[in-house]
Write a protein that holds these residues in place. Sequence first.
Motif, PDB file in Angstrom:
ATOM      1  N   HIS A  18      46.657  26.519  89.561  1.00  0.00           N
ATOM      2  CA  HIS A  18      46.712  26.878  90.981  1.00  0.00           C
ATOM      3  C   HIS A  18      48.082  27.443  91.354  1.00  0.00           C
ATOM      4  N   GLN A  19      49.144  26.803  90.892  1.00  0.00           N
ATOM      5  CA  GLN A  19      50.497  27.228  91.241  1.00  0.00           C
ATOM      6  C   GLN A  19      50.850  28.569  90.605  1.00  0.00           C
ATOM      7  N   ILE A  20      50.465  28.776  89.354  1.00  0.00           N
ATOM      8  CA  ILE A  20      50.776  30.027  88.661  1.00  0.00           C
ATOM      9  C   ILE A  20      49.971  31.187  89.244  1.00  0.00           C
ATOM     10  N   LEU A  21      48.698  30.943  89.513  1.00  0.00           N
ATOM     11  CA  LEU A  21      47.878  31.987  90.127  1.00  0.00           C
ATOM     12  C   LEU A  21      48.428  32.353  91.507  1.00  0.00           C
ATOM     13  N   GLU A  22      48.790  31.345  92.280  1.00  0.00           N
ATOM     14  CA  GLU A  22      49.331  31.569  93.619  1.00  0.00           C
ATOM     15  C   GLU A  22      50.600  32.414  93.562  1.00  0.00           C
ATOM     16  N   ALA A  23      51.456  32.131  92.576  1.00  0.00           N
ATOM     17  CA  ALA A  23      52.699  32.899  92.430  1.00  0.00           C
ATOM     18  C   ALA A  23      52.432  34.359  92.085  1.00  0.00           C
ATOM     19  N   HIS A  24      51.245  34.635  91.536  1.00  0.00           N
ATOM     20  CA  HIS A  24      50.852  36.018  91.220  1.00  0.00           C
ATOM     21  C   HIS A  24      50.001  36.622  92.332  1.00  0.00           C
ATOM     22  N   GLY A  25      49.902  35.901  93.456  1.00  0.00           N
ATOM     23  CA  GLY A  25      49.111  36.415  94.583  1.00  0.00           C
ATOM     24  C   GLY A  25      47.622  36.299  94.394  1.00  0.00           C
ATOM     25  N   ALA A  41      60.252  37.169  86.368  1.00  0.00           N
ATOM     26  CA  ALA A  41      60.515  37.039  87.806  1.00  0.00           C
ATOM     27  C   ALA A  41      59.654  35.942  88.428  1.00  0.00           C
ATOM     28  N   VAL A  42      58.393  35.879  88.009  1.00  0.00           N
ATOM     29  CA  VAL A  42      57.484  34.847  88.520  1.00  0.00           C
ATOM     30  C   VAL A  42      57.895  33.482  87.992  1.00  0.00           C
ATOM     31  N   LYS A  52      61.237  27.273  81.740  1.00  0.00           N
ATOM     32  CA  LYS A  52      60.729  28.421  80.977  1.00  0.00           C
ATOM     33  C   LYS A  52      60.702  28.059  79.485  1.00  0.00           C
ATOM     34  N   ILE A  53      59.732  28.608  78.799  1.00  0.00           N
ATOM     35  CA  ILE A  53      59.606  28.325  77.368  1.00  0.00           C
ATOM     36  C   ILE A  53      58.962  29.519  76.676  1.00  0.00           C
ATOM     37  N   THR A  54      59.250  29.686  75.410  1.00  0.00           N
ATOM     38  CA  THR A  54      58.663  30.768  74.630  1.00  0.00           C
ATOM     39  C   THR A  54      57.777  30.191  73.534  1.00  0.00           C
ATOM     40  N   VAL A  55      56.565  30.693  73.455  1.00  0.00           N
ATOM     41  CA  VAL A  55      55.678  30.337  72.342  1.00  0.00           C
ATOM     42  C   VAL A  55      55.979  31.347  71.227  1.00  0.00           C
ATOM     43  N   PRO A  56      56.569  30.892  70.124  1.00  0.00           N
ATOM     44  CA  PRO A  56      57.001  31.835  69.084  1.00  0.00           C
ATOM     45  C   PRO A  56      55.839  32.603  68.457  1.00  0.00           C
ATOM     46  N   ALA A  57      56.137  33.795  68.007  1.00  0.00           N
ATOM     47  CA  ALA A  57      55.143  34.586  67.274  1.00  0.00           C
ATOM     48  C   ALA A  57      54.609  33.781  66.093  1.00  0.00           C
ATOM     49  N   ASN A  58      53.338  33.986  65.795  1.00  0.00           N
ATOM     50  CA  ASN A  58      52.655  33.331  64.674  1.00  0.00           C
ATOM     51  C   ASN A  58      52.399  31.836  64.890  1.00  0.00           C
ATOM     52  N   VAL A  74      55.650  34.856  73.223  1.00  0.00           N
ATOM     53  CA  VAL A  74      55.039  34.889  74.560  1.00  0.00           C
ATOM     54  C   VAL A  74      55.804  33.946  75.478  1.00  0.00           C
ATOM     55  N   GLN A  75      56.336  34.498  76.585  1.00  0.00           N
ATOM     56  CA  GLN A  75      57.046  33.660  77.550  1.00  0.00           C
ATOM     57  C   GLN A  75      56.069  33.037  78.534  1.00  0.00           C
ATOM     58  N   THR A  76      56.241  31.770  78.782  1.00  0.00           N
ATOM     59  CA  THR A  76      55.414  31.075  79.758  1.00  0.00           C
ATOM     60  C   THR A  76      56.233  29.935  80.364  1.00  0.00           C
TER      61      THR A  76
END
Length: 334
Positions: free
Chosen positions: A173-180, A236-237, A250-256, A265-267
Amino acid sequence: MFWTRIRSRYVLFAVLMLFITALLAGCGASQQGGEQKAAPDKAEKKFINIATGGTAGVYYPLGGAIANILNKNVPGANATAQATGASVANINLLKDGSVQMGFVQNDIAYYAVNGVEMFKDKKVANLKGLATLYPETIQIVTLQKTGIKSVADLKGKRVAVGAVGSGVEANAHQILEAHGITYNDIKVQYLSFAEAANNLKDGNIDAAFLTAGFPTAAVQDIAAQNKVVLLPVEDAVAEQLVKKYPFYSKITVPANTYPGQDKDVQTLAVRSMLVVNDKVDDQLAYDMAKAIFENLDALKAAHSVGKLIDKKTALEGMSIPVHPGAEKYFKESK
């Protein structure tokens, strides 16, 4: 006269014997009482029920490992781990005293103590943090064949947002809201990890929000037969959400991390934590924190996320008041 003296001596002797008998009895009772006081029951058990999560998740094996650690290293401990509905369910079990310790996401703990989100008007005041453990990464999963490449692309799509009232749903809900994006803009599906994985594989949904340590078994299961895509949370989000909600990082899911995932992938992430109720006394909280963080090899053996658990970061992301006993241990062991 003779008989009078005899009677007097007899009475004196009888009184003396009564006095001696009473004195000896008193000493015996005092000694016996002293022995009882000096020898407390060393076999007194400390029952520690640990609320974890589903058997397919991360909390369950870690909870079993922690129970073993406590049983071996805390005098009198009788610890057991039990499968539960995870964070929200564990808060309620801690609230009513059914368990003494539970795995909880730090955002859910924050909601409970502050009486917001799923705990609106249901504030839980008797919670204390024992330690934070490892990042719980918010993974927005889709398949390459859907053509979805960003969170913005989720508009109009069938999206699993977690079980109703769950921590995953709050994150979604919070992530979707931040993306409008509101729930009116998507076709909401309230599904658990396992349900979301099966429905994604079967083509019944287009994307799913999962919050868990990576690699996550549910995502690995999907990736075994499908080209998986993790959607990023743009910087930015992410910054906006971290500023608004103190439990995000913030965290990065490493490749592979997953088959076919060839890029980082940043999330965002929350942190898993161990929460106790305020009936746990200072000494027990101290002993439990000490036992867990001085036997981390057992947690590494229980699950791959165990390597992320570290005493140096055990208070990072602590979103509720820390238990004084645990706080004392971490201060002493710096």
